[in-house]
Design a protein around this motif. Structure first.
Motif, PDB file in Angstrom:
ATOM      1  N   ASP A  90       0.807  -1.221   0.000  1.00 26.19           N
ATOM      2  CA  ASP A  90       0.000   0.000   0.000  1.00 26.19           C
ATOM      3  C   ASP A  90       0.836   1.264   0.000  1.00 26.19           C
ATOM      4  O   ASP A  90       0.345   2.343  -0.339  1.00 26.19           O
ATOM      5  N   THR A  91       2.102   1.157   0.403  1.00 31.45           N
ATOM      6  CA  THR A  91       2.970   2.338   0.412  1.00 31.45           C
ATOM      7  C   THR A  91       3.688   2.509  -0.921  1.00 31.45           C
ATOM      8  O   THR A  91       4.671   3.228  -1.006  1.00 31.45           O
ATOM      9  N   LEU A  92       3.182   1.862  -1.953  1.00 32.93           N
ATOM     10  CA  LEU A  92       3.765   1.894  -3.294  1.00 32.93           C
ATOM     11  C   LEU A  92       5.156   1.287  -3.278  1.00 32.93           C
ATOM     12  O   LEU A  92       5.293   0.091  -3.060  1.00 32.93           O
ATOM     13  N   TYR A  93       6.214   2.084  -3.426  1.00 33.26           N
ATOM     14  CA  TYR A  93       7.554   1.524  -3.493  1.00 33.26           C
ATOM     15  C   TYR A  93       8.284   1.532  -2.159  1.00 33.26           C
ATOM     16  O   TYR A  93       9.421   1.087  -2.072  1.00 33.26           O
ATOM     17  N   GLY A  94       7.626   2.031  -1.102  1.00 30.29           N
ATOM     18  CA  GLY A  94       8.311   2.270   0.155  1.00 30.29           C
ATOM     19  C   GLY A  94       9.028   1.080   0.740  1.00 30.29           C
ATOM     20  O   GLY A  94      10.226   1.130   1.018  1.00 30.29           O
ATOM     21  N   ASP A  95       8.320  -0.040   0.946  1.00 26.37           N
ATOM     22  CA  ASP A  95       8.929  -1.207   1.576  1.00 26.37           C
ATOM     23  C   ASP A  95      10.080  -1.757   0.747  1.00 26.37           C
ATOM     24  O   ASP A  95      11.103  -2.182   1.282  1.00 26.37           O
ATOM     25  N   MET A  96       9.909  -1.763  -0.561  1.00 29.93           N
ATOM     26  CA  MET A  96      10.950  -2.311  -1.416  1.00 29.93           C
ATOM     27  C   MET A  96      12.198  -1.431  -1.410  1.00 29.93           C
ATOM     28  O   MET A  96      13.325  -1.929  -1.376  1.00 29.93           O
ATOM     29  N   LEU A  97      12.009  -0.133  -1.416  1.00 22.42           N
ATOM     30  CA  LEU A  97      13.147   0.778  -1.337  1.00 22.42           C
ATOM     31  C   LEU A  97      13.851   0.645   0.007  1.00 22.42           C
ATOM     32  O   LEU A  97      15.080   0.595   0.076  1.00 22.42           O
ATOM     33  N   ASP A  98      13.079   0.571   1.086  1.00 24.21           N
ATOM     34  CA  ASP A  98      13.665   0.454   2.416  1.00 24.21           C
ATOM     35  C   ASP A  98      14.455  -0.847   2.564  1.00 24.21           C
ATOM     36  O   ASP A  98      15.584  -0.845   3.059  1.00 24.21           O
ATOM     37  N   SER A  99      13.848  -1.965   2.143  1.00 26.80           N
ATOM     38  CA  SER A  99      14.467  -3.268   2.349  1.00 26.80           C
ATOM     39  C   SER A  99      15.638  -3.522   1.411  1.00 26.80           C
ATOM     40  O   SER A  99      16.658  -4.080   1.824  1.00 26.80           O
ATOM     41  N   ASN A 100      15.483  -3.147   0.154  1.00 27.41           N
ATOM     42  CA  ASN A 100      16.476  -3.530  -0.856  1.00 27.41           C
ATOM     43  C   ASN A 100      17.592  -2.507  -1.040  1.00 27.41           C
ATOM     44  O   ASN A 100      18.644  -2.847  -1.598  1.00 27.41           O
ATOM     45  N   ILE A 101      17.365  -1.268  -0.583  1.00 29.69           N
ATOM     46  CA  ILE A 101      18.407  -0.249  -0.748  1.00 29.69           C
ATOM     47  C   ILE A 101      18.750   0.432   0.575  1.00 29.69           C
ATOM     48  O   ILE A 101      19.891   0.368   1.050  1.00 29.69           O
ATOM     49  N   ILE A 102      17.782   1.086   1.192  1.00 33.69           N
ATOM     50  CA  ILE A 102      18.075   1.996   2.306  1.00 33.69           C
ATOM     51  C   ILE A 102      18.635   1.257   3.518  1.00 33.69           C
ATOM     52  O   ILE A 102      19.665   1.653   4.081  1.00 33.69           O
ATOM     53  N   PHE A 103      17.960   0.178   3.960  1.00 31.57           N
ATOM     54  CA  PHE A 103      18.443  -0.538   5.145  1.00 31.57           C
ATOM     55  C   PHE A 103      19.830  -1.152   4.926  1.00 31.57           C
ATOM     56  O   PHE A 103      20.752  -0.903   5.725  1.00 31.57           O
ATOM     57  N   PRO A 104      20.053  -1.952   3.874  1.00 28.59           N
ATOM     58  CA  PRO A 104      21.399  -2.518   3.708  1.00 28.59           C
ATOM     59  C   PRO A 104      22.463  -1.463   3.441  1.00 28.59           C
ATOM     60  O   PRO A 104      23.631  -1.643   3.817  1.00 28.59           O
ATOM     61  N   LEU A 105      22.073  -0.336   2.825  1.00 24.94           N
ATOM     62  CA  LEU A 105      23.046   0.731   2.601  1.00 24.94           C
ATOM     63  C   LEU A 105      23.473   1.361   3.926  1.00 24.94           C
ATOM     64  O   LEU A 105      24.653   1.702   4.115  1.00 24.94           O
ATOM     65  N   GLY A 106      22.533   1.497   4.857  1.00 24.92           N
ATOM     66  CA  GLY A 106      22.887   2.004   6.171  1.00 24.92           C
ATOM     67  C   GLY A 106      23.877   1.089   6.875  1.00 24.92           C
ATOM     68  O   GLY A 106      24.832   1.551   7.519  1.00 24.92           O
ATOM     69  N   ILE A 107      23.671  -0.225   6.748  1.00 22.87           N
ATOM     70  CA  ILE A 107      24.591  -1.185   7.357  1.00 22.87           C
ATOM     71  C   ILE A 107      25.939  -1.153   6.652  1.00 22.87           C
ATOM     72  O   ILE A 107      26.995  -1.228   7.300  1.00 22.87           O
ATOM     73  N   LEU A 108      25.916  -1.023   5.341  1.00 24.82           N
ATOM     74  CA  LEU A 108      27.173  -0.924   4.594  1.00 24.82           C
ATOM     75  C   LEU A 108      27.956   0.310   5.028  1.00 24.82           C
ATOM     76  O   LEU A 108      29.181   0.262   5.202  1.00 24.82           O
ATOM     77  N   ASN A 109      27.268   1.404   5.247  1.00 24.73           N
ATOM     78  CA  ASN A 109      27.916   2.632   5.705  1.00 24.73           C
ATOM     79  C   ASN A 109      28.559   2.430   7.085  1.00 24.73           C
ATOM     80  O   ASN A 109      29.706   2.844   7.322  1.00 24.73           O
ATOM     81  N   LEU A 110      27.832   1.763   7.994  1.00 27.21           N
ATOM     82  CA  LEU A 110      28.392   1.473   9.311  1.00 27.21           C
ATOM     83  C   LEU A 110      29.567   0.496   9.216  1.00 27.21           C
ATOM     84  O   LEU A 110      30.548   0.618   9.949  1.00 27.21           O
ATOM     85  N   ALA A 111      29.451  -0.486   8.302  1.00 28.33           N
ATOM     86  CA  ALA A 111      30.529  -1.456   8.135  1.00 28.33           C
ATOM     87  C   ALA A 111      31.810  -0.768   7.676  1.00 28.33           C
ATOM     88  O   ALA A 111      32.910  -1.066   8.170  1.00 28.33           O
ATOM     89  N   VAL A 112      31.683   0.170   6.762  1.00 27.42           N
ATOM     90  CA  VAL A 112      32.845   0.936   6.306  1.00 27.42           C
ATOM     91  C   VAL A 112      33.415   1.757   7.461  1.00 27.42           C
ATOM     92  O   VAL A 112      34.634   1.824   7.674  1.00 27.42           O
ATOM     93  N   LYS A 113      32.524   2.372   8.229  1.00 29.72           N
ATOM     94  CA  LYS A 113      32.947   3.211   9.359  1.00 29.72           C
ATOM     95  C   LYS A 113      33.789   2.420  10.355  1.00 29.72           C
ATOM     96  O   LYS A 113      34.786   2.931  10.900  1.00 29.72           O
ATOM     97  N   TYR A 114      33.406   1.150  10.583  1.00 38.14           N
ATOM     98  CA  TYR A 114      34.101   0.340  11.574  1.00 38.14           C
ATOM     99  C   TYR A 114      35.044  -0.691  10.930  1.00 38.14           C
ATOM    100  O   TYR A 114      35.363  -1.711  11.517  1.00 38.14           O
ATOM    101  N   HIS A 115      35.449  -0.380   9.713  1.00 38.43           N
ATOM    102  CA  HIS A 115      36.547  -1.080   9.044  1.00 38.43           C
ATOM    103  C   HIS A 115      36.265  -2.553   8.745  1.00 38.43           C
ATOM    104  O   HIS A 115      37.168  -3.394   8.811  1.00 38.43           O
ATOM    105  N   VAL A 116      35.010  -2.864   8.432  1.00 41.59           N
ATOM    106  CA  VAL A 116      34.702  -4.203   7.937  1.00 41.59           C
ATOM    107  C   VAL A 116      35.123  -4.262   6.466  1.00 41.59           C
ATOM    108  O   VAL A 116      34.750  -3.403   5.679  1.00 41.59           O
ATOM    109  N   LYS A 117      35.866  -5.276   6.119  1.00 41.17           N
ATOM    110  CA  LYS A 117      36.492  -5.316   4.799  1.00 41.17           C
ATOM    111  C   LYS A 117      35.631  -5.998   3.736  1.00 41.17           C
ATOM    112  O   LYS A 117      35.683  -5.634   2.563  1.00 41.17           O
ATOM    113  N   ASN A 118      34.826  -6.975   4.140  1.00 40.26           N
ATOM    114  CA  ASN A 118      34.196  -7.859   3.155  1.00 40.26           C
ATOM    115  C   ASN A 118      32.675  -7.827   3.242  1.00 40.26           C
ATOM    116  O   ASN A 118      32.102  -7.925   4.342  1.00 40.26           O
TER     117      ASN A 118
END
Length: 300
Positions: A78-106
């Motif tokens: 019902d939120t149109l593209y909201g859930d898909m954008l959050d799950s497939n891009i925004i949420f994992p991108l936030g984790i990727l950003n934190l992973a880079v911040k704390y020097h996760v390599k892989n």
């Protein structure tokens, strides 16, 4: 290895967690507070909430070797593209950003072999991988974009997936309505998918950005696949090809598996073996796990 796993309560994520824990890896499973975690509890998984603050503490105070992104939302709501954008891009991108911040390599992300703009699912998966490709150069990380073909088998397989739902109908000798079934697919067992991921983790293969096709390297039509399932199950079901309209622009996909030799991986299942074993043994495997789950709850 210490691994942060996103999407661990899903079908593929659950199989990844089961395999890596079984191999002795220290797996931290990221879950929603509202998720059913009983399957993860049964295998002794360590759970952490998907709240950004809690995840940052995990990344800050643990030496994480790998982040695996198995999060996937396939449909809009019902939120149109909201859930898909959050799950497939925004949420994992936030984790990727934190992973880079704390020097996760892989970093490994589970993508799709579908063309990038075939639908919103493939488009959002592609866009997240683009961020990963960019950050390999910007922040010197390693990022694998797994272009996954149609997968089946293993544990936790949902009943509403195409192959499993059709198999269950055939086991009940019910009619099965299908498209003409001429589109071709590359099928791979979940056991091989997680085996490949395990090999990537334990080798030094990943260096920078890699787009890695994951499949069997065999191509068969949906018609052929369904006929083989009917043969293997001994079903009397009628396969009503053409009863369901085909999707416009339906792609035909096949994985180039030549790179498997670089990680010394050999597929456990080919097309015939995979389907036959799945039709005959998958119910038994699920029953064995369900018994383990029941025992972990004290027989409740």
């Amino acid at each position: 290895m210490k691994i942060l796993l996103l999407g661990s309560t899903g079908y593929l994520g659950g199989n990844i967690a089961y395999k890596l824990i079984e191999e002795g890896h220290d797996v931290i499973c990221v879950v929603r507070r509202t998720s059913d975690t009983s399957r993860l509890d049964a295998i002794g998984a360590y759970l952490v909430s998907n709240e950004p603050g809690e995840l940052e503490l995990i990344l800050k105070h643990n030496h994480i070797d790998w982040v695996i992104n198995g999060v996937a939302t396939y449909k809009t709501n019902d939120t149109l593209y909201g859930d898909m954008l959050d799950s497939n891009i925004i949420f994992p991108l936030g984790i990727l950003n934190l992973a880079v911040k704390y020097h996760v390599k892989n970093y490994i992300t589970i993508g799709t072999s579908l063309p990038d703009e075939f639908n919103l699912y493939s488009f959002t998966k592609c866009k997240f991988a683009d961020f990963g490709r960019y950050l390999t150069k910007q922040d010197n990380i390693n990022f694998a974009d797994l272009k996954l073909e149609m997968f089946y088998g293993g544990l936790f397989e949902p009943e509403n997936r195409l192959l499993s739902s059709c198999k269950e109908k055939m086991l009940r000798n019910e009619d099965v309505d299908l498209t003409e079934g001429h589109q071709k697919r590359d099928l791979i067992r979940v056991e091989d998918v997680v085996g490949i991921i395990s090999k990537i983790i334990e080798t030094d293969y990943l260096n920078g950005y890699k787009k890695l096709p994951i499949g069997s390297g065999e191509q068969h039509s949906i018609r052929e696949i369904m006929q083989d399932i009917r043969r293997t199950t001994g079903s009397s079901s009628r396969l009503n090809f053409g009863a369901v309209p085909s999707r416009i622009g339906e792609p035909e996909t096949i994985a180039d598996t030549t790179w498997y030799k670089d990680i010394d991986y050999k597929l456990k299942y080919n097309f015939i073996q995979g389907l036959e074993d799945w039709c005959m043994n998958s119910t038994q495997e699920s029953a064995e796990f369900n018994l383990k789950l029941k025992n972990s709850r004290g027989g409740v």
